[in-house]
Motif scaffolding. Sequence first.
Motif, PDB file in Angstrom:
ATOM      1  N   ALA A 110    -118.575 -92.936  64.921  1.00  0.00           N
ATOM      2  CA  ALA A 110    -118.949 -92.475  66.252  1.00  0.00           C
ATOM      3  C   ALA A 110    -117.712 -92.023  67.030  1.00  0.00           C
ATOM      4  CB  ALA A 110    -119.668 -93.591  67.006  1.00  0.00           C
ATOM      5  N   THR A 111    -116.657 -92.788  66.920  1.00  0.00           N
ATOM      6  CA  THR A 111    -115.418 -92.408  67.615  1.00  0.00           C
ATOM      7  C   THR A 111    -114.874 -91.105  67.067  1.00  0.00           C
ATOM      8  OG1 THR A 111    -114.883 -94.734  68.002  1.00  0.00           O
ATOM      9  CG2 THR A 111    -113.082 -93.152  68.188  1.00  0.00           C
ATOM     10  N   LEU A 112    -114.939 -90.937  65.744  1.00  0.00           N
ATOM     11  CA  LEU A 112    -114.452 -89.709  65.129  1.00  0.00           C
ATOM     12  C   LEU A 112    -115.266 -88.510  65.598  1.00  0.00           C
ATOM     13  CD1 LEU A 112    -112.535 -88.366  63.123  1.00  0.00           C
ATOM     14  CD2 LEU A 112    -114.175 -88.898  61.307  1.00  0.00           C
ATOM     15  N   ALA A 113    -116.584 -88.687  65.661  1.00  0.00           N
ATOM     16  CA  ALA A 113    -117.448 -87.590  66.104  1.00  0.00           C
ATOM     17  C   ALA A 113    -117.203 -87.262  67.572  1.00  0.00           C
ATOM     18  CB  ALA A 113    -118.911 -87.966  65.873  1.00  0.00           C
ATOM     19  N   LEU A 114    -117.036 -88.293  68.401  1.00  0.00           N
ATOM     20  CA  LEU A 114    -116.804 -88.069  69.819  1.00  0.00           C
ATOM     21  C   LEU A 114    -115.488 -87.340  70.050  1.00  0.00           C
ATOM     22  CD1 LEU A 114    -117.800 -88.450  72.681  1.00  0.00           C
ATOM     23  CD2 LEU A 114    -116.745 -90.742  72.677  1.00  0.00           C
ATOM     24  N   LEU A 115    -114.483 -87.672  69.304  1.00  0.00           N
ATOM     25  CA  LEU A 115    -113.195 -86.985  69.419  1.00  0.00           C
ATOM     26  C   LEU A 115    -113.331 -85.517  69.045  1.00  0.00           C
ATOM     27  CD1 LEU A 115    -110.817 -89.683  67.906  1.00  0.00           C
ATOM     28  CD2 LEU A 115    -110.820 -88.890  70.280  1.00  0.00           C
ATOM     29  N   GLY A 116    -114.138 -85.260  68.023  1.00  0.00           N
ATOM     30  CA  GLY A 116    -114.372 -83.871  67.638  1.00  0.00           C
ATOM     31  C   GLY A 116    -115.055 -83.099  68.736  1.00  0.00           C
ATOM     32  N   SER A 117    -116.016 -83.759  69.430  1.00  0.00           N
ATOM     33  CA  SER A 117    -116.716 -83.087  70.522  1.00  0.00           C
ATOM     34  C   SER A 117    -115.802 -82.828  71.714  1.00  0.00           C
ATOM     35  CB  SER A 117    -117.919 -83.931  70.956  1.00  0.00           C
ATOM     36  OG  SER A 117    -117.477 -85.155  71.542  1.00  0.00           O
ATOM     37  N   MET A 118    -114.755 -83.599  71.864  1.00  0.00           N
ATOM     38  CA  MET A 118    -113.791 -83.409  72.953  1.00  0.00           C
ATOM     39  C   MET A 118    -112.707 -82.396  72.583  1.00  0.00           C
ATOM     40  SD  MET A 118    -113.045 -87.275  74.271  1.00  0.00           S
ATOM     41  CE  MET A 118    -114.285 -88.272  75.082  1.00  0.00           C
ATOM     42  N   ASP A 119    -112.839 -81.808  71.401  1.00  0.00           N
ATOM     43  CA  ASP A 119    -111.830 -80.864  70.900  1.00  0.00           C
ATOM     44  C   ASP A 119    -110.481 -81.530  70.649  1.00  0.00           C
ATOM     45  OD1 ASP A 119    -113.539 -78.708  70.845  1.00  0.00           O
ATOM     46  OD2 ASP A 119    -113.075 -78.129  72.916  1.00  0.00           O
ATOM     47  N   CYS A 120    -110.494 -82.825  70.280  1.00  0.00           N
ATOM     48  CA  CYS A 120    -109.266 -83.482  69.787  1.00  0.00           C
ATOM     49  C   CYS A 120    -109.107 -83.073  68.331  1.00  0.00           C
ATOM     50  CB  CYS A 120    -109.385 -84.995  69.923  1.00  0.00           C
ATOM     51  SG  CYS A 120    -107.935 -85.868  69.297  1.00  0.00           S
ATOM     52  N   ALA A 121    -108.066 -82.362  68.013  1.00  0.00           N
ATOM     53  CA  ALA A 121    -107.949 -81.696  66.718  1.00  0.00           C
ATOM     54  C   ALA A 121    -107.875 -82.664  65.540  1.00  0.00           C
ATOM     55  CB  ALA A 121    -106.722 -80.789  66.716  1.00  0.00           C
ATOM     56  N   TYR A 122    -107.116 -83.754  65.678  1.00  0.00           N
ATOM     57  CA  TYR A 122    -106.837 -84.580  64.509  1.00  0.00           C
ATOM     58  C   TYR A 122    -107.029 -86.058  64.837  1.00  0.00           C
ATOM     59  CZ  TYR A 122    -104.596 -80.162  63.428  1.00  0.00           C
ATOM     60  OH  TYR A 122    -104.346 -78.833  63.250  1.00  0.00           O
ATOM     61  N   ALA A 123    -107.295 -86.827  63.797  1.00  0.00           N
ATOM     62  CA  ALA A 123    -107.550 -88.261  63.964  1.00  0.00           C
ATOM     63  C   ALA A 123    -106.902 -89.040  62.830  1.00  0.00           C
ATOM     64  CB  ALA A 123    -109.046 -88.532  64.016  1.00  0.00           C
ATOM     65  N   GLN A 124    -106.676 -90.316  63.122  1.00  0.00           N
ATOM     66  CA  GLN A 124    -106.017 -91.207  62.166  1.00  0.00           C
ATOM     67  C   GLN A 124    -106.486 -92.618  62.467  1.00  0.00           C
ATOM     68  OE1 GLN A 124    -101.771 -90.846  62.388  1.00  0.00           O
ATOM     69  NE2 GLN A 124    -101.359 -92.586  61.033  1.00  0.00           N
ATOM     70  N   GLY A 125    -106.836 -93.399  61.456  1.00  0.00           N
ATOM     71  CA  GLY A 125    -107.280 -94.761  61.705  1.00  0.00           C
ATOM     72  C   GLY A 125    -107.912 -95.395  60.492  1.00  0.00           C
ATOM     73  N   TYR A 126    -108.325 -96.675  60.625  1.00  0.00           N
ATOM     74  CA  TYR A 126    -108.869 -97.433  59.510  1.00  0.00           C
ATOM     75  C   TYR A 126    -110.194 -96.853  59.015  1.00  0.00           C
ATOM     76  CZ  TYR A 126    -105.415-101.160  60.052  1.00  0.00           C
ATOM     77  OH  TYR A 126    -104.267-101.887  60.090  1.00  0.00           O
ATOM     78  N   HIS A 127    -110.973 -96.186  59.908  1.00  0.00           N
ATOM     79  CA  HIS A 127    -112.229 -95.593  59.460  1.00  0.00           C
ATOM     80  C   HIS A 127    -111.966 -94.512  58.423  1.00  0.00           C
ATOM     81  CE1 HIS A 127    -116.208 -93.860  59.405  1.00  0.00           C
ATOM     82  NE2 HIS A 127    -115.710 -92.682  59.802  1.00  0.00           N
ATOM     83  N   ILE A 128    -110.872 -93.827  58.602  1.00  0.00           N
ATOM     84  CA  ILE A 128    -110.516 -92.776  57.649  1.00  0.00           C
ATOM     85  C   ILE A 128    -109.839 -93.400  56.436  1.00  0.00           C
ATOM     86  CG2 ILE A 128    -109.144 -90.679  57.330  1.00  0.00           C
ATOM     87  CD1 ILE A 128    -109.426 -90.299  60.413  1.00  0.00           C
ATOM     88  N   SER A 129    -108.776 -94.140  56.660  1.00  0.00           N
ATOM     89  CA  SER A 129    -108.100 -94.858  55.576  1.00  0.00           C
ATOM     90  C   SER A 129    -107.058 -95.802  56.164  1.00  0.00           C
ATOM     91  CB  SER A 129    -107.410 -93.873  54.611  1.00  0.00           C
ATOM     92  OG  SER A 129    -106.620 -94.575  53.658  1.00  0.00           O
ATOM     93  N   ARG A 130    -106.956 -96.971  55.555  1.00  0.00           N
ATOM     94  CA  ARG A 130    -105.850 -97.851  55.884  1.00  0.00           C
ATOM     95  C   ARG A 130    -104.569 -97.299  55.234  1.00  0.00           C
ATOM     96  NH1 ARG A 130    -106.993-103.013  57.717  1.00  0.00           N
ATOM     97  NH2 ARG A 130    -109.219-103.467  57.946  1.00  0.00           N
TER      98      ARG A 130
END
Length: 652
Positions: free
Chosen positions: A608-628
């Motif tokens: 949900a956080t990843l999707a919300l960031l995408g909707s805010m036009d935050c280009a890139y993400a990093q975190g445990y949901h993606i990979s430790r």
Amino acid sequence: MLAKVVRSKAVARAAVIGLALGVFALAALAAVSITTNASTTSHIRHNSQISDRWAQIDLHISVESEALNDYMVAKKFGKDLLDSAMYSAVSDLAWQARYGDPEDVGNVVLVTDSYNAFTQTLTELRRTGTDRERTQSLADQATLSASFVRKSANANVTRHRLAMDQYLAEADQFNQKLSLAAITVCGVDFLLLVLCAGVLLTHQRRIEGQAVESRYRALHDELTGLANRALLADEIEKALRTARQHEEAVGLLLLDLNKFKEVNDTLGHHAGDLLLQEVATRLTGAVRHSDTVARLGGDEFAVLMPQILSPEHCSEVARRLLDSLEGPADLDGVTVDISGSIGAAVFPLHSSTGTELLQHADIAMYTAKRNRLGIAVYDPEADRHNSQELGLIGELRRAIDENELVLFYQPKVSTRTGRVVGTEALIRWEHPSRGLLMPGDFVPQAEESEIIIPLTDRVLAMALDQHRHWRDEDGTLLSVAVNVPTVCLLDEAFADRVGAALELAGVTPAMLTLEITETSIISDPVRASTVLTRLREMGVRLSVDDFGTGYSSMSYLQSMPLHELKIDRSFVRTIADSHGGAAIVRAVLELARALDLEVVAEGVEDEATLALLGSMDCAYAQGYHISRPVRPADLITWLSSWRTQKDFQPVL
């Protein structure tokens, strides 16, 4: 002027050489005097002997003449006397012929002839019988011969006496000259001796002064004039001996200046020296006469305080001392704020020896500095923890050399497409006895010591080597990001080291991202901007890590040559259920767009956080949901299972 002449090395050498020559001259004069006196004595003795022999000849002739007269008066009674007197001068004439001088030898020939004629006349006289006329004639002839011999003998005696008088007069004149020369040499030697004594005394005083100065320098800090570590150790031992005798307490404060290295690096060592001198002045003005203020080296100072009532009293004194120390200081037109951290330890409560007292005060100071307490009193519990940390820093040097450090990698992905756009290198330490240590277990301590610089260089080299390995061995072109501490941004040589590491690894600069903190920027924005500009000109990407938790101003962000902002995880975690968190993220995104910066959201832990960031036009993400963070080999495995692996390509 005279003292300067006396201190001259040339004068000292000339005085010593002159005195040596003077002593040699005296010895030579003494030798000449002894030789002359011996020669004079021998000459006089020899002439006296010759003169005495001539006198003996005269005496013998007189005796023989008297015997002749007696014989002429009474032949019967004078015959025996004449016989015994005859030939008495023969031995003396023979001695003169053998040992006399050349003139005596010539004279003795004539005298001998006359004496022989005299003797023959006497012999013929004795043979003459009653012929009185013949006897008288012979007697007269003998008398004439005797008279000639006596006159010759007396003349030679007189000649030798006159010669001795002249010789003695000449010898006396020579001795007078010799005495005058000796007096002159003695006078010169005395003056040279006085000069040498003056030189020796001057040099002795100079040596004593140098010894005192050397001892002072050996026990005092040259820059501030305070006691140094050696003198402080002596004063501690004296204070502890007195305290044991009177059952008193002794306090020791250790002070370390805050941000002294920044002053040195920014304003230069001259400004740093002025700051240390100002600190020394403030400390000495704030303590008692019985206290000892010392500089231990660098920006560390110590205050030894005898007769402390209690640890609380020691802490109160430390507080007053810190209040007196802190405040602005003018360093050649530049105003800086002085602040510091003080650690306190008390004998005999905390320590039983001077070494322990110094060590425990140092531990307390380290606690005060690390926790920003200002003042800390020694705590045994904190000591055990600090000792472990200090030991860990010592082991970290070995870990760097023996390749005990490893890097884990955490991927960054696009929030819109899911493409992997790069990785962040995160350090771990595979400790041989304590297992795998996380960065928080040793990096903060490393940042407080110089070891953070070789540690950063090592991490940079490992990350670039790993990038090259993925590229050459696995065919994966994956950029890497490396965290950079503040001290590196204040080091003008850091950009050169980065360039050398890129060249050695054969990596394109665009494949490297250096992540810095906001505090790195505001610590010294001018120097940081210079270093960052050089890095950007090289092609290295620059990112601000944990954005939002520091105190950077908009002007700094506007002036810095950055590529990227990373929103701190504390804001990202609350984005879905907190209006404030979402508002902060949107504000950062708007700021980044205005400054033409890319944005990476850290701490993404759910879809949900990843999707919300995408909707805010935050280009890139990093975190445990993606990979430790994972090991390099595990990252390749993860890439193969990532659902958008088919779209994988780096974003440059």
